[in-house]
Design a protein around this motif. Structure first.
Motif, PDB file in Angstrom:
ATOM      1  N   GLY A 166     -18.111  -5.608 -11.120  1.00 42.22           N
ATOM      2  CA  GLY A 166     -17.636  -4.498  -9.977  1.00 42.22           C
ATOM      3  C   GLY A 166     -16.313  -4.823  -9.201  1.00 42.22           C
ATOM      4  O   GLY A 166     -15.711  -5.992  -9.631  1.00 42.22           O
ATOM      5  N   LEU A 167     -16.024  -4.154  -7.992  1.00 46.11           N
ATOM      6  CA  LEU A 167     -14.940  -4.420  -7.305  1.00 46.11           C
ATOM      7  C   LEU A 167     -15.633  -4.638  -5.788  1.00 46.11           C
ATOM      8  O   LEU A 167     -15.733  -3.667  -5.300  1.00 46.11           O
ATOM      9  CB  LEU A 167     -13.686  -3.526  -7.476  1.00 46.11           C
ATOM     10  CG  LEU A 167     -12.729  -3.730  -8.669  1.00 46.11           C
ATOM     11  CD1 LEU A 167     -11.704  -2.558  -8.278  1.00 46.11           C
ATOM     12  CD2 LEU A 167     -12.147  -4.930  -8.721  1.00 46.11           C
ATOM     13  N   PRO A 168     -15.796  -5.692  -5.410  1.00 44.18           N
ATOM     14  CA  PRO A 168     -16.163  -5.780  -4.040  1.00 44.18           C
ATOM     15  C   PRO A 168     -15.527  -4.654  -3.080  1.00 44.18           C
ATOM     16  O   PRO A 168     -14.652  -4.609  -2.994  1.00 44.18           O
ATOM     17  CB  PRO A 168     -16.000  -7.164  -3.479  1.00 44.18           C
ATOM     18  CG  PRO A 168     -15.629  -8.002  -4.746  1.00 44.18           C
ATOM     19  CD  PRO A 168     -15.100  -7.112  -5.673  1.00 44.18           C
ATOM     20  N   GLY A 169     -16.288  -4.004  -2.113  1.00 43.38           N
ATOM     21  CA  GLY A 169     -15.982  -3.025  -1.309  1.00 43.38           C
ATOM     22  C   GLY A 169     -15.617  -1.727  -1.920  1.00 43.38           C
ATOM     23  O   GLY A 169     -15.578  -0.706  -1.065  1.00 43.38           O
ATOM     24  N   ALA A 170     -15.355  -1.667  -3.247  1.00 42.31           N
ATOM     25  CA  ALA A 170     -15.350  -0.116  -3.831  1.00 42.31           C
ATOM     26  C   ALA A 170     -16.396   0.022  -4.677  1.00 42.31           C
ATOM     27  O   ALA A 170     -17.226   1.175  -4.683  1.00 42.31           O
ATOM     28  CB  ALA A 170     -13.930  -0.243  -4.535  1.00 42.31           C
ATOM     29  N   PHE A 171     -16.641  -0.897  -5.912  1.00 45.53           N
ATOM     30  CA  PHE A 171     -17.334  -0.327  -6.974  1.00 45.53           C
ATOM     31  C   PHE A 171     -18.633  -1.447  -6.910  1.00 45.53           C
ATOM     32  O   PHE A 171     -18.329  -2.546  -7.420  1.00 45.53           O
ATOM     33  CB  PHE A 171     -16.671  -0.115  -8.171  1.00 45.53           C
ATOM     34  CG  PHE A 171     -15.570   0.657  -8.075  1.00 45.53           C
ATOM     35  CD1 PHE A 171     -15.871   1.890  -7.806  1.00 45.53           C
ATOM     36  CD2 PHE A 171     -14.246   0.288  -8.325  1.00 45.53           C
ATOM     37  CE1 PHE A 171     -14.616   2.766  -7.431  1.00 45.53           C
ATOM     38  CE2 PHE A 171     -13.307   1.190  -8.278  1.00 45.53           C
ATOM     39  CZ  PHE A 171     -13.332   2.239  -7.742  1.00 45.53           C
TER      40      PHE A 171
END
Ligand SMILES: [Cu+2]
Length: 378
Positions: A297-302
């Motif tokens: 994922g992408l922390p804060g987004a996904f």
């Protein structure tokens, strides 16, 4: 002032050469696009004439009334004659521009009596095309390989302007586009047709085109729509009507066959290997843009799917299927139920439950996905 003439040559050649220069607009391949182009050139030339006259008078006055020649400033003001002239002349110029502009705009907006209607739906980050009354619909996704994007390979000719399934249309007929969006605002833009229309969630905008020449025409989403805004190109293939009909027949048959196969699949059990192989492919193509290829994922987004959440919880299989099928309203997590086949859904969920060290050991079968779609308990 020996080189005064250089300035003059450059100034006067600007409008003449603009048509040939690479940075001009393209005339396009439809009648409307050519009208738009001509309109743009007309207005451009009018602006050039105004520029030349205004700056010409100004520079002439500065040069001829310079102090070294002993010029003395005249003192006059409130000339009614001048004021009337500088009101009427711009007014006439504006009218002269408004008439052709309005004509072209009206032609662009006239979506009446189409021969073919196609609904265009944008979503993060792909286009969906649905042919009215033809039983044909599909998604169109970026086909450029990640290796090219990350500069691990040379870029091909149509870098970021290629898709897996282009929109195919017939030449010589009036095609109406109904343009909308599933999430944020996108914009469907094909410069060669002079079509650029916002795709707004909850609204349907109309546009139309009639393409004279068969060919491949490329465009892009023209509204900043999130992380992969630059990765949702448009490719339109215009075919002669007979070829188009053949394509339509074939595509309709393929889609009908795929639906039959779905039905057959419901009573089958797929093996883990097969599910994982298809699941990985589907995941990389459709989910990795947000959840990343390694599930981190992408922390804060996904959110991450590796090691946390429903993907590692043996008791949360139904919840896992449900969020993939129905999405999560108000977030970037779309409903993939309508986008993927039952087989792909079963495979991608199986993959998430067993990749990157998520060892639930579960397989997810098509029938289970179907049950969640129908709202049945597992
Ligand atoms: Cu977009």
């Amino acid at each position: 002032m020996r080189h005064r003439w250089i300035f003059l040559v450059v100034f006067f050649s600007l409008p003449l050469s603009a048509q040939e220069m690479r940075f001009n607009m393209t005339p396009g391949v439809t009648q409307v696009s050519q009208e738009v182009y001509q309109l743009h050139m007309t207005i451009f030339y009018i602006c050039c004439v105004i520029g030349i006259v205004v700056f010409g008078v100004m520079f002439w006055a500065i040069y001829h009334h310079r102090r070294s020649k002993g010029a003395v400033a005249a003192s006059f003001h409130e000339s009614t004659k001048v004021e009337v002239v500088w009101t009427i002349v711009p007014f006439l110029i504006l009218i002269g521009m408004a008439i052709p502009a309005t004509k072209t705009l009206l032609a662009m907006e006239d979506t009446s009596e189409p021969d073919l209607t196609i609904q265009v739906t944008g979503s993060q980050w792909k286009w969906h095309y649905s042919y009215f009354d033809e039983d044909v619909e599909f998604f169109s996704l970026l086909a450029t390989r990640p290796a090219e994007i990350y500069a691990e390979r040379d870029k091909r000719e149509n870098y970021l302007l290629e898709v897996d399934r282009p929109l195919v249309v017939p030449t010589g007929v009036k095609i109406r586009f109904l343009i909308t969006s599933q999430d944020v605002i996108h914009s469907w833009w094909v410069p060669a047709f002079a079509v650029k229309k916002d795709a707004n969630p909850g609204f349907i905008n109309e546009a139309w085109t009639r393409i004279d020449e068969p060919g491949v025409y490329r465009g892009q989403c023209a509204e900043l729509c999130g992380k992969d805004h630059g990765f949702m190109p448009i490719v339109v293939v215009a075919k002669e009507p007979a070829e188009y009909q053949a394509w339509l027949q074939q595509t309709r048959a393929e889609q009908a066959l795929a639906r039959e196969e779905e039905q057959r699949l419901l009573s089958m059990n797929m093996e883990m290997d097969e599910l994982m192989a298809l699941g990985e492919k589907t995941y990389q193509a459709r989910c990795a843009v947000c959840h990343q290829a390694n599930g981190a994922g992408l922390p804060g987004a996904f959110p991450a799917l590796a090691g946390v959440g429903v993907s590692v919880d043996p008791a949360a299989k139904a919840a896992h299927i449900s969020i993939v099928v129905h999405g999560q309203a108000g977030t970037a997590m779309q409903a993939f139920g309508p986008q993927l086949s039952l087989k792909e859904l079963a495979a991608v969920i199986t993959y998430e439950r067993n990749a990157w060290g998520n060892n639930t050991g579960d397989t997810v079968q098509a029938a289970e996905v179907q049950a969640v779609m129908n709202g049945d308990a597992l």
